[in-house]
Motif scaffolding. Structure first.
Motif, PDB file in Angstrom:
ATOM      1  N   ARG A  84     -29.104  20.308  99.402  1.00  0.00           N
ATOM      2  CA  ARG A  84     -30.483  20.216  98.881  1.00  0.00           C
ATOM      3  C   ARG A  84     -30.494  19.784  97.419  1.00  0.00           C
ATOM      4  O   ARG A  84     -31.336  18.987  96.996  1.00  0.00           O
ATOM      5  CB  ARG A  84     -31.175  21.573  99.044  1.00  0.00           C
ATOM      6  N   SER A  85     -29.579  20.323  96.630  1.00  0.00           N
ATOM      7  CA  SER A  85     -29.455  19.945  95.221  1.00  0.00           C
ATOM      8  C   SER A  85     -28.080  20.387  94.741  1.00  0.00           C
ATOM      9  O   SER A  85     -27.359  21.103  95.441  1.00  0.00           O
ATOM     10  CB  SER A  85     -30.564  20.581  94.373  1.00  0.00           C
ATOM     11  N   ASP A  96     -30.322  24.700 102.067  1.00  0.00           N
ATOM     12  CA  ASP A  96     -31.447  25.416 102.651  1.00  0.00           C
ATOM     13  C   ASP A  96     -31.176  25.708 104.119  1.00  0.00           C
ATOM     14  O   ASP A  96     -30.746  24.825 104.882  1.00  0.00           O
ATOM     15  CB  ASP A  96     -32.731  24.595 102.528  1.00  0.00           C
ATOM     16  N   PHE A  97     -31.479  26.942 104.527  1.00  0.00           N
ATOM     17  CA  PHE A  97     -31.334  27.377 105.914  1.00  0.00           C
ATOM     18  C   PHE A  97     -32.719  27.685 106.474  1.00  0.00           C
ATOM     19  O   PHE A  97     -33.440  28.529 105.931  1.00  0.00           O
ATOM     20  CB  PHE A  97     -30.467  28.640 106.008  1.00  0.00           C
ATOM     21  N   LEU A 148     -36.417  18.463 105.635  1.00  0.00           N
ATOM     22  CA  LEU A 148     -36.999  18.555 104.296  1.00  0.00           C
ATOM     23  C   LEU A 148     -35.957  18.425 103.182  1.00  0.00           C
ATOM     24  O   LEU A 148     -36.208  17.700 102.201  1.00  0.00           O
ATOM     25  CB  LEU A 148     -37.771  19.876 104.187  1.00  0.00           C
ATOM     26  N   PRO A 149     -34.784  19.064 103.264  1.00  0.00           N
ATOM     27  CA  PRO A 149     -33.796  18.888 102.180  1.00  0.00           C
ATOM     28  C   PRO A 149     -33.373  17.434 101.988  1.00  0.00           C
ATOM     29  O   PRO A 149     -33.268  16.957 100.850  1.00  0.00           O
ATOM     30  CB  PRO A 149     -32.622  19.763 102.630  1.00  0.00           C
ATOM     31  N   ALA A 213     -35.682  12.294 111.063  1.00  0.00           N
ATOM     32  CA  ALA A 213     -34.717  13.367 111.338  1.00  0.00           C
ATOM     33  C   ALA A 213     -35.459  14.628 111.765  1.00  0.00           C
ATOM     34  O   ALA A 213     -36.637  14.813 111.474  1.00  0.00           O
ATOM     35  CB  ALA A 213     -33.849  13.647 110.117  1.00  0.00           C
ATOM     36  N   GLY A 214     -34.724  15.485 112.460  1.00  0.00           N
ATOM     37  CA  GLY A 214     -35.291  16.750 112.929  1.00  0.00           C
ATOM     38  C   GLY A 214     -34.858  16.999 114.359  1.00  0.00           C
ATOM     39  O   GLY A 214     -33.766  16.607 114.774  1.00  0.00           O
ATOM     40  N   GLU A 215     -35.736  17.644 115.144  1.00  0.00           N
ATOM     41  CA  GLU A 215     -35.424  17.931 116.539  1.00  0.00           C
ATOM     42  C   GLU A 215     -35.212  16.623 117.288  1.00  0.00           C
ATOM     43  O   GLU A 215     -35.978  15.681 117.155  1.00  0.00           O
ATOM     44  CB  GLU A 215     -36.558  18.750 117.155  1.00  0.00           C
TER      45      GLU A 215
END
Length: 267
Positions: A84-85, A96-97, A148-149, A213-215
């Motif tokens: 994420r950073s 991030d989780f 999101l990250p 990206a995602g599911e």
């Protein structure tokens, strides 16, 4: 940078009700060159055991074979995450989780109780998987909360992005620069509002590329729409299924997963 090593937790904070940000430090992180959508493998040890790492090897296939050779009761569970950073001065990264609803998998279960001093293993980030950002006039980014990250890191590099992000509800929004359209599921089917919003979006004139990206099923639907309905070339779409409903990264790939992989490899 050594592709494998240990990560120690130095801080944990809840950034939204369903997202935990964990700060890690570890050897080699200070030398890590940043790039957008920088992914790494996290290795979660079996309960009550330390992390056992495969032998270090720059060749990913030999490393993976060494990983599989670890006895099953000692072998860590491996999951993919995005940086994420980073803070090179402290040789630290943030990851991030997302705390998914329902029964917790190994990564979610770990994140729910993570505390400073906990140790995980890592493989990567590996520059061999670095992908250049598109030079199209507009970059369409679309994903769920797991994307999101990566989207945040992309927005730190470009100023021509139009972004659609679907999250559980308004409490899951995070501050991001630029033109970001937030979609709240509020109990609706995962991905339905995102797909509808992208279908209805009026994009700027000029060339368009996409990052999705995602599911995995949601990503396929978005990609099919962009290719079939908007005429965007397949080569202009970067896509990744980060997770699969009802399946984990340990489950065998489906026929659609294999087709996606073949297309990404240019087969």
């Amino acid at each position: 940078m050594n592709p494998t090593g240990l990560l120690e937790v130095t801080a944990v904070r809840q950034v939204t009700p369903r997202t935990v940000r964990v700060t890690f430090t570890g050897d080699g992180l200070g030398e890590l060159e940043p790039w957008p959508d920088q992914q790494l493998k996290l290795l979660f040890p079996p309960a009550g055991r330390p992390v056992r790492l495969p032998s270090a090897d720059d060749d990913v296939m030999r490393w993976y074979q060494a990983y599989l050779a670890i006895p099953e009761d000692e072998r860590p569970v491996m999951r993919s995450y995005t940086v994420r950073s980073r803070d090179p001065g402290r040789a630290a990264i943030d990851v991030d989780f997302v705390l998914h609803a329902g029964p917790a998998g190994p990564a979610t279960a770990w994140a729910r109780t993570a505390t400073p001093g906990d140790v995980l293993g890592r493989y990567g980030p590996d520059a061999a998987y670095r992908r250049p950002l598109s030079t199209a006039d507009t970059l369409l980014c679309a994903g769920d909360e797991t994307a999101l990250p990566a989207i945040a890191t992309i927005l730190s590099e470009v100023d021509n992005a139009v972004v659609f992000i679907e999250v559980a509800d308004a409490a899951e929004e995070q501050p991001l620069p630029g033109e970001v359209h937030w979609l709240h599921r509020d109990g609706a089917e995962h991905g339905a509002k995102l797909l509808a919003a992208v279908r209805d979006a009026k994009l700027p004139d000029g060339s368009v590329a996409a990052w999705l990206a995602g599911e995995a099923g949601m990503v396929r639907s978005l990609r099919r729409h962009l290719v079939a309905d908007r005429g965007i070339g397949k080569s202009a779409i970067e896509f990744t299924g980060y997770w699969r409903r009802s399946l984990t990264q340990d489950d065998a790939p489906t026929s659609e997963d294999l087709a996606d992989a073949a297309e990404k490899l240019g087969a």
